[in-house]
Every structure is written in C-alpha cells, then in structure tokens.
Design a protein around this motif. Sequence first.
Motif, short mmCIF file in Angstrom:
data_model
loop_
_atom_site.label_atom_id
_atom_site.label_comp_id
_atom_site.label_asym_id
_atom_site.label_seq_id
_atom_site.Cartn_x
_atom_site.Cartn_y
_atom_site.Cartn_z
N GLU A 177 0.76 -1.36 0.01
CA GLU A 177 0.02 -0.06 0.18
C GLU A 177 1.01 1.33 -0.05
OE1 GLU A 177 -2.75 -0.11 3.29
OE2 GLU A 177 -4.13 -1.70 2.16
N SER A 317 -1.70 2.62 -5.54
CA SER A 317 -2.12 2.70 -4.66
C SER A 317 -2.06 4.05 -3.98
CB SER A 317 -1.70 1.60 -3.44
OG SER A 317 -2.50 1.68 -2.27
N ASP A 331 -7.03 2.45 -5.40
CA ASP A 331 -6.02 1.54 -6.14
C ASP A 331 -6.57 1.02 -7.32
OD1 ASP A 331 -7.25 -1.11 -6.02
OD2 ASP A 331 -7.02 -0.75 -3.67
#
Length: 937
Positions: A177, A317, A331
């Motif tokens: 992430e 992301s 994302d």
Amino acid sequence: MSRQGNSISRHPLAAAVLTGLLLTSATVFAQDNAATNLDRVTVTGSLIPQTEIENHTPVLTVTAEDIQTRGFTSISEVLQQSSLTTGGLQGGQTAASFTQGAEAAGMFGLDPGYTKYLINGRPMLQYPALYNGSDAFNNLSGIPIDIVERIEILPGGQSSLYGSDAIAGVVNIILKERMDGGVLNVRGGATTEGGGNNIRVSGARGFNSADDRFNALVNVQYEKSNPIWGYQRDLTRTNNRVGYSAQVPANDFLVYLPADNNAFVMMDPTRCASVAGQFGGTTVLGTRAAGESCGSAYGAGYRTLKNDKESSQFYSSMTFDVNDNFTLFADALYSLEEVKYTPGSGYTFWGSDLSFGAFYDQDTDQYMNLQRAFAPEDIGPNGYKDILNTDRNKAYQVTLGGRGTFGNWDYSASFSRGEYKLTERGFVRWADDIDSYFENRVLGPVLGTTDDGYHIYSPNWGAFYSQLPAGDFQTFTGYTYNQSKTWQNLGRFQLTNGSLFTLPGGDAGFAVVAEAGSEGWDYRPDERLMDGSVWGTTSVAGNGHRSNYAVTSELRLPLIDSLTVTGSGRYDAYKIADNTVDKATYSVGVEFRPIESLLFRGKYGTAFRAPTLPDAFQGESGYYANGAVDYYRCGQLGYAPADTLACPYGNESVFGVQAGNTELEPITADVWNAGVVWAPMNNLSVSVDYYNWKIDNEVDTLSSDQLLRAEYYCRNGQGNPTSASCENVADWITRDAAGNIEQIFTPKLNVARQNLQALTASFKYVQDIGRFGSLQFASNYTNILKRELQPQPGDDYLDLLRDPYAMWYYDAYAKVRTDGSVGWAKDRWTTTLYFNYIGKTPNYMSYLGESFDYVHPSGYKAGKWGSYTTYNLSVNYRALDNLTLSLMVNNVFNKMPDGQAHSYAGNIASPYNSSIYNPYGRAVYVQAKYDFGTKTN
C-alpha cells in the motif's frame, strides 16, 4: 493492513507465530526473535481487528520474503506448490487444454472455481474462457509478483464472510500500500535443459507529501518468457521410449480400412522412403498389430510444454488523509498479457473420416480412410513456430473509497469496477479448403458413387506420400478470433466496532458489511467455428449477467480469558435471468486457551456457490450418445430397466444437445474444522487441523442414460429417482411420429454430491545460533483422508482416493502433499532450501486396468507412482545497504517425472501425468534489487 491502537504484552502463542512470519525477512532474520507487543490487525478470515494471530480459523501466510527465498516465479506457482493443492490442474503445461493460456489453482482437489480469490480483500475478475470447457475460474497470471506484500490462504468453507465460491477456501493476495523511496528489481534466468529463458524487470516508487497526508505508490512490471518445446526434453522429445510396449512412430501417413476393423494398409510403393525427410528426417515405416504406416516418433516434440509469455502490469495505490478521522483511498491494477502455444502435430492433421465418412478405392476394391499429419517441413521455414495460438488478455480493476472513525466505530465505503477482455487467435484448418485440397491433389475426380452412397476414387498415392509443396499449407489454414470478456461492479460498506462492550475475557467485537453489485460474461466465438467452416474444431458461446446484494455480520465474544466464541452470518441474493437465487450461510467458531501456549479451535459453518454465469448462460452444443438404451420403448415390449439386454432398442445412437440452465440452484456445503495450536516457546509453533466437507447440488449434466430412465419412470407413473422432473422429461426428449428419439436435451443440473475429509499440519521453528547467525524451519502438510463423489443421483459413490479409474478421470489426486523450508542467515547472507513433496499417485496402468491389482499381458503391473520431491535453493547477499544480489536454483537436482513412463504405451507423447507433474527440470535465476531508501507497510 488495518491497525488499531490497542496493544498487549508478549503472548507465547501469538509471538511464536508472528516470529515465524517476520523472521523470513533477511533484515529481521538476524535480530532478536521475540515480539514484545502486538497491535490489533485484520487478517483474512475475520472482519474484526484482533490481537491474536491464531484464531478459530487457520490461515497460511506466504510473505514477500517467502516468495523470493523459495524461488517462486509467479502467483500461480506459489499456490500450485502449496501443500493444500492436492489435485491436478489444467493450464500451460497441458497440451490442448481448454484454457492453455491461463494459470489456475485450487485447494484439496476441488475445482479452481470452488476457491474464492481476492486482491486486497476484493473479489478477482473471472477469466472469460471456461476451465475444462464449462466452468468459471480465476486466471492468476496477471498479478505483479514483485509488489505482493503477502498471500493469506484460508482453508475451509468461508461463505458466511465472503459469499459465493468460498467452499474450498479463500486466497487473499495483498499488494503493498505504501513505500517511502523506491526499488528497482531485475531478474533473469533459464532452464538448464533448454528453453524457458526469462527476464523480469520491475520498479516501484513511493510519493509522499511533506505533511504525510498524501501517499502514493506506483509499480510497473514487465516480463518475457520463452517457451519450452517438447523436443527440448528427453522425456517428451519422442513417443515413449521405455513403455510397456515398444516405441512406435505416429501414424502420420495412414491408410486404414473401416470394413476390416480399421486395419492399416501400406499403399506407398517406396515404403515410406518418399517421406523420409519429414520431421527432421525421422519418418520411417512403422508396424503395429493393425498393419503398417509411415510416421515419426519425433513428432511428439513439436509442441510447447510451457507457453511463450510476454506481460506488463501497472499497479498504483493512493491515500489522502482529509482529517484525523477520515481518509480517501484508491488503487488500480492493469494487466496486459500475450501468451503463445501450440499442441503440435498430434492435433494438426487431416482425415477423410471426418470429411467424407469413407471412400471407395476402385483400384483395390476396398473402402478406405486417410489420415495425414503435418510436419514442420509442410508448414514452412520455421515450422510450428509460425502457427502458434495466441491468447491476448487485457484486464483492469479500480477501487475508490473512503474510511474513517467516529467514537469506537470504524467505517469504510468503496466502489470497485473491473473488466477482463480476452482475444483468442486460434490456428485452424478451413473445412472446404482442406477437403478440396486433398480431393484435388490425392483423391482425384469422383468416378462414381457406390450403392450405399460413398464416392469412388482412384487415389494418387505418390501425392499422398510426399511433402506438401511450398506454400500449399497456407492455402487451407488460417486463424479464427474469439472475443470474450467479463466485467464486475461492486459497492461495499463496512462498519466495525472492536470494543462494542466488555466481557470477562475482553472487549467484544462486531462488524457488519453491506454489498451490492453486478457482473457479466460474454463469450463470442468466431462465427466460422460455429457454422462448420473450420475443420475438426468447434466452440461454445454464451452471454449473460447477474446482479446481487449481500449483508454480512460478525460478532466476536471473548466470554472469559480462555474462551472466545465468534459467530458470523451472511445473506446473498442473485438475480439470474428471471430467477432469484438466494442463500443464507452462517458459521460458529470457538477458541479455547487453557494455558497461554495452547489453543484448541473449531468451527462449523455452511458454504455455497451460486450458479455461475457460464453454468446459467452457456450456449447449446451437440454430441452423440452411442449405445443408449430407449427404456420407454423397451418397457412397451415388457423389458424392465435392469433387463434390457435382449431389447431391440437397447443400443441406439441418439443425438444430444447440452447447454447452460438459468434455473440452477446453488451448490451447498456443510463444513467444519477442528484443530490445535501449540507454542511452548516464542520461537516454536505447531498446529494440526482436521476439515470435513459435505457438498450437495454440484452442477453437472444429467447423463443421457439418466434422462431416458426418467422418461420410463414418468411415462409409467412410477417414482422418478433422478434430478429431471417429469415436466423436464417431456420438454427434453423429442420423438418423431413413429416414436423414434430425434433429440435429447441435457442442460446443466444440480446432480452431484461429494464428501471430503482432510488433515493439515504446520510447523515453524526459529533458532538463534549466536555468532553463526539464525536458523529457521517451516513446513506445511496436507493429507486427504476421504474423497468420495456421487456423479448422478442414485449412483454409487466413487472413491477418488482408492479407485484408480475414478482418480484418473478426476485428475489423479495426490493423497499427501508437503512443502517446507530451512533458512540460514548470518550478517549479509541468507540461504534458503525449499522442498516440495507430492505423495504417491496411481500409475497409468492402474487406470487402464481399472484396478491396482491389474497385470498387463506384457507383464507390467498396475500400482502407484512413488513420491516425488523437488528442491529449490536460494542465496541472497546484501552487497550494499541498498543492493541485494540473489541466486536461485529451482529443482536443484533436475527431477523429472520420467519414472512414470513405464506404465504408458510406446505411442504416447507425454508419458506422465501432466496435470500434476511437469518436465521443465532445473531452472537458474539471478536477481539484483536496488533499494532507494524503501520502507514498506
């Protein structure tokens, strides 16, 4: 990974498992192996953040470091080599499979579609083409492996949290992430036996605002892999050299006599000398019991064992903290992939039988048929490399959403949109052109017609037994283009409270999720495949969509310090054509910790699989049911269904049509598991779990025999034990005015059921050896205890573990699978030895003889192929603080499935079970990873 502020002091059970996970990383490997505190985390298998790594549901985690150190080259390889994958699979290693350009995986021998696949917790798009020609599944090849954070594998029925398809389990592929800095990764390698050259380049970069409110990660990956050809492996270079019968060449130039039990007859006066240059100069005279033909044993090598592949992926992301209590997130994943392959000369031929039925040769006064395979020399300078099939995939999946908190409540809302497009460029032979070519070149003008309607010819045998003139092959061949796609929309809202109220054992947790969405499937084959324009090849078609909504809730209750109970329930509803299919599922899980280091766990629940879009909307395709018994007309003559041997209607050839069915009910399952986890020390954890499935209403087509039996019972007013109602019978069997069967219709129905039991075990141990570094040991084990299948109502159950014929028919399962690793780290060095063990599987002779006790007339005995173990070795050296160099050797000892070849005949091109084993052999890779100050979360 979601995190909450609550933490706890060190717990031996949780710390042991967490230590085993973290110490796979080279940077952590040499550090202190004690975890001093744990945040609440959300793991696959629960919606509620919690402090315990192990709970009522076992989760197998494969980290990014595991992927690197164990030598895995793709997501599909990670899952295919998992100990949970006990069944065979179709894919790129299987010549002429329905989805040879895709990569599938499953669990416990169940079909791939019985496993729910997620990316970052959201359902993956389904592949547009159909697994085994009929089933929906996920293609795992479009996910960039270098950006994977971890893969969480959750065995057992999980529909009460994840809905449809989660019968075998759930796989959640979690991508990174956030990244502070950047990383560049370059990897290349090849197999030592030849072919399979591979290069992969990936780069990732994090972008963060000065106040850290905005964070973005961008990753790009490119990969190119060359194919592995059959002629590059001794095992597949030729027809089987070491079988129970002598090696024979293929029947590449064959003349046979249908009126004489298809006996072969040699019509070449040169006795194959005229075609000796075919297949690289290996075509010879072959002799069988049926007679003589010309062919090459080396034609087997002109097919791809592993696909040529070129792929690119883009992943990003992003998060933006609007304030302390609310964050926007997004994302996106995009994949472009092109896969090339060919099934080879065994599937590239012409035969008069399919074109004309037979013909009459006036010179020999015999009915004949011809068969002609095409050699590389017939095709052109590059041979089979010039006629590769190409599958081109384009897919994207985008999610936008927000998450935040108010009081003790966490919430998130998101919308996801995805689309998967597939173009299949398939090499074909044009029916009219290829028939005309051989009529004009070989058979000559029609000289008349026999009394029974067959054409009379005087063939030119010199033209038949010769290489095609340059350019002729291209006059009757070409390509078709199938266009297909799937799409998916999903809106999701979740509300969670990790401290809903206080119980003696701690805070109760609660979560509720509401989902709504739609999805579609559209498979449009080239019209020429459907109208007879293509020789020897057809296709299926279909399209449809469904909408759905679902509500899920979970409640976690720590009743006392040693006992926690978790319950979850879900309601799903699908709108399919004019039919609404709904299903409620639930589960109850128990965690009992009599002491800190010991956990007893168990779970009971229900699971389901909604009718898939292909099951509902697959178009009609025809077939012939030979040897069918017309039970109704036999009954009119006084014959009971169990005694039709003397009935004149007991051996009919019936035309049938198969298709999807919009009125299917969901597949259902009752699933429970029970197990124990023991962690006597912070660096040791052992777990054992038992699973039990009872699966009902599985989708299959009702056999022609079952349908005709149902007609007998319905017309005679008797109880009908089959899945076809009497109304179905009236609609699905068509008879002419004289009572003869014109056609039967066998759509997909809920007809099958199965019972499955399995035992799994896991072991993790980390040992600090002082100045010599650290050692880590890890292993996972699966043993299928029971697998029985009832294909049709009223049938006896098939034992898929002990009946070799049934085992082979349903992919020849391995009863036992194990994998594990031994790792060592010291200073800047880490080394990992990974092993993968496949237990005994039945040999092919046991399938042919339908018994493990069968003995072939040659003297070769049926039995089982012994256990099969391969090893991967990796060495990683941190040359600089930001540069790591790696050497990986997969299948170190160049293990091949050549020992299986003895149970196959000498005319077999792939003398091993290709759904479980492959002949790729040893592969060597080198990698350089340059880190631009990266830190990941």
